[in-house]
Design an enzyme around this catalytic site. Sequence first.
Site, short mmCIF file in Angstrom:
data_model
loop_
_atom_site.label_atom_id
_atom_site.label_comp_id
_atom_site.label_asym_id
_atom_site.label_seq_id
_atom_site.Cartn_x
_atom_site.Cartn_y
_atom_site.Cartn_z
N CYS A 2 0.75 -1.24 -0.01
CA CYS A 2 0.03 0.00 0.17
C CYS A 2 1.05 1.19 0.04
CB CYS A 2 -0.92 0.15 1.34
SG CYS A 2 -1.74 -1.45 1.56
N ARG A 28 0.98 2.03 -5.99
CA ARG A 28 1.23 0.95 -5.07
C ARG A 28 0.03 0.30 -4.63
NH1 ARG A 28 5.96 1.55 -2.37
NH2 ARG A 28 5.18 0.44 -0.65
N TRP A 75 -3.32 -1.64 -1.26
CA TRP A 75 -3.66 -2.91 -1.88
C TRP A 75 -4.11 -3.74 -1.26
CZ3 TRP A 75 -3.03 -4.30 -6.83
CH2 TRP A 75 -2.60 -5.54 -7.18
N ASN A 101 1.33 0.09 6.01
CA ASN A 101 1.53 -0.79 4.79
C ASN A 101 2.39 -1.82 5.18
OD1 ASN A 101 2.56 -1.73 2.35
ND2 ASN A 101 4.43 -0.32 2.34
N GLY A 102 2.02 -3.05 4.85
CA GLY A 102 2.70 -4.25 5.16
C GLY A 102 1.69 -5.45 5.66
N GLU A 479 8.79 -20.15 -19.64
CA GLU A 479 8.31 -18.86 -19.01
C GLU A 479 9.68 -17.78 -19.53
OE1 GLU A 479 6.35 -16.99 -18.08
OE2 GLU A 479 7.13 -15.34 -16.64
N LYS A 483 9.03 -14.38 -21.67
CA LYS A 483 9.48 -12.95 -21.40
C LYS A 483 10.15 -12.49 -22.49
CE LYS A 483 7.75 -12.40 -18.78
NZ LYS A 483 6.76 -13.13 -18.07
N GLU A 486 7.63 -11.56 -25.47
CA GLU A 486 6.70 -10.57 -25.30
C GLU A 486 7.38 -8.97 -25.03
OE1 GLU A 486 3.96 -10.95 -22.07
OE2 GLU A 486 5.64 -11.51 -20.48
N HIS A 502 12.81 -34.39 -31.49
CA HIS A 502 11.62 -34.54 -32.28
C HIS A 502 10.99 -33.56 -33.15
CE1 HIS A 502 11.60 -38.57 -30.16
NE2 HIS A 502 11.68 -37.74 -29.08
N LYS A 602 -2.24 -5.73 -19.32
CA LYS A 602 -1.64 -6.35 -18.11
C LYS A 602 -2.86 -7.44 -17.90
CE LYS A 602 0.76 -6.90 -14.48
NZ LYS A 602 1.99 -7.86 -14.81
C1 AGP Z 1 2.91 -12.58 -18.60
O1 AGP Z 1 4.14 -11.93 -18.81
C2 AGP Z 1 1.85 -12.01 -19.46
N1 AGP Z 1 1.57 -10.46 -19.67
C3 AGP Z 1 0.67 -12.83 -19.82
O2 AGP Z 1 0.78 -14.08 -20.17
C4 AGP Z 1 -0.33 -13.02 -18.32
O3 AGP Z 1 0.51 -14.21 -17.66
C5 AGP Z 1 -1.61 -13.90 -18.59
O4 AGP Z 1 -2.41 -13.05 -19.37
C6 AGP Z 1 -2.27 -14.28 -17.32
O5 AGP Z 1 -2.60 -13.06 -16.59
P1 AGP Z 1 -3.09 -13.49 -14.98
O6 AGP Z 1 -2.04 -13.99 -14.23
O7 AGP Z 1 -3.41 -12.13 -14.57
O8 AGP Z 1 -4.36 -14.42 -15.25
#
Ligand code: AGP
Length: 607
Positions: A2, A28, A75, A101-102, A479, A483, A486, A502, A602
């Site tokens: 927060c 925050r 938050w 906050n915490g 993963e 990264k 994207e 394969h 996001k």
């Molecule tokens: C992650 O870097 C991405 N922006 C995306 O794959 C994300 O993880 C996905 O949209 C799921 O989001 P969520 O965890 O909020 O459900």
Amino acid sequence: MCGIVGVITAEGGVGEVLSKALKRLEYRGYDSVGVATVNENRIYIKKDKGKIDEVNERLDLTDVPGLIGIGHTRWATHGIPSKINSHPHCDCENRIAVVHNGIIENYSGLKERLTRNGHKFVSETDTEVVPHLIEEKLNNGLNTFTAILETVKELKGSYAIAVLIADYPDRIYVARNESPLVIGVKDKSYVFCASDIPAFLPITNQVIFLYDGEVAELSLNGVAIRNLNGEIINREILEMDLTPEMAKKGGFPHFMLKEIFEQPKALKNTLRIDEGRLIEVCKILNECDRIIFTSAGTSFYAGLCGKYFLANLSRTRSEAVISSEFDEVMKNIIDERTTVVAISQSGETSDTISAAKYAKRLGAKIISISNTVGSSLTRLADATIYTQAGPEIGVAATKTFLVQLGALSLISCKLAEFKAVINRDEYKKLLNDLNSLPEIIQLILDKTEREVKASTEAYHNSISFLYLGRGINSAVAMEGALKLKEIAYIHAEGYAAGESKHGPIALINQGFPVVFVAPIDSTHNKIIGNIMEMKARGARIISVIEEEDKEIQLISDTVFRIPKATDNFFKQIVYIVPLQLFAYYMAVRKGLDPDKPRNLAKAVTVA
Ligand code: AGP
């Protein structure tokens, strides 16, 4: 995470100063907002659910009396976002107001004791114990500073608090432990406290840092700092050379890098998940016939890791299904003996919510793992584990992935104990392993960042990458590849290393970069074989290895080193960190903004 702020001013307009400061701290958290001021020995509070602009429009936070005040942007961690749970929180008589906050870990015990002694609580928050504790000490005849000091000594967990007391309209008390708090001063006209410097930067760049285990009394006459033994601390005032934008990112050039560096803290906070909550979840997992993880993107890779943890630790079978595929794949499988574990940082991802709703309609139980209290997913779940990463601003998930793995590890350990696969001592050893990870991540951040950054020199012109690992490391590889894709817009494929022969191996020609996630674990010998296969075809090898792994170092072109953690059951979790840094520095090198990758949002709230 927060944002808190406090101000004492000789200039007036305290409401306006607080509102502007809170707006600058909104990154925050923005579940609710509130302010408290003191005027003529009375506390005035305005607070409500919602973002600062929305609440301001309804309540006009600038219209509050007095020359002193505290404020909070929330938050949510304990209790849903609501007016009642909004800060500031007060004692029984509304004479003490607190913003925090915490996470106060021992709040339920304290609340029980205070309730027994007649204190009345109104919210579900952990914070509310603080004003009541201070009230208790003041009623016992302690002076204010000692009352604050004795209160703080009773708190376990993380906190930055600011306290207003109606009878002392010229001062704010603050204290911190493992949550940020800085003090800002300007002549005899302003003194501030805040979670972060941008809160007051337009008014002053003169800063005093408060450290863990310290309490301070702020007034226009000065700042008096003491440690928990009551000893006076002298701390110099520093002049900060920061723009407001830089300050908001904690001095980092991008939120993504800041969030990568926040991982030790985020994981530490997440590992504090209440044992009762874990037991509630494990009861559900233990009673069903079928466990299915479902999630999207990064959260899906966390689900894959969850599958490995459950199998290896608690001998429990599960599967991981991409949320957008869920109804097609699962239509004849789900019933009331099924538990779906839906993982979502935002808790608002449409695909994940649809999968959970679909399963619920067919009678399944839903467990959600989310970073967002009160989000849509958590509202439809039978039980929820909240990760504690704080808000993630960068579109690329970094710290939220790591904390998802932390939460899944904890659940798996608890389930293993629950099913008597391990005994209490083994459970404790696993917890020790987990609790040592934040320190290991810190070491990686301190030692590896420079070598990762330098490595981009050799790879920034590559147009395609393969990321490989075996077992749980294949999920980490996937993963890592996501990264790079994207934020650096470079094609990258994450694969199970054994499967690469394969098909994907056909891509390899001279200089093709292949990234290996290669800890010293049961996959080590086989991964060496995979590296040799790729090398023989001209691939350039980037390996994430244990620092003493000479064998793989010798056959790699580039290595990112991870501190040795031989016996640590969870050591693979931290291997994502150099891969996050690699993607970040590749994007920066290409002149891209890692915080705002094109075409992405996001939270993806469309199906
Ligand atoms: C992650 O870097 C991405 N922006 C995306 O794959 C994300 O993880 C996905 O949209 C799921 O989001 P969520 O965890 O909020 O459900």
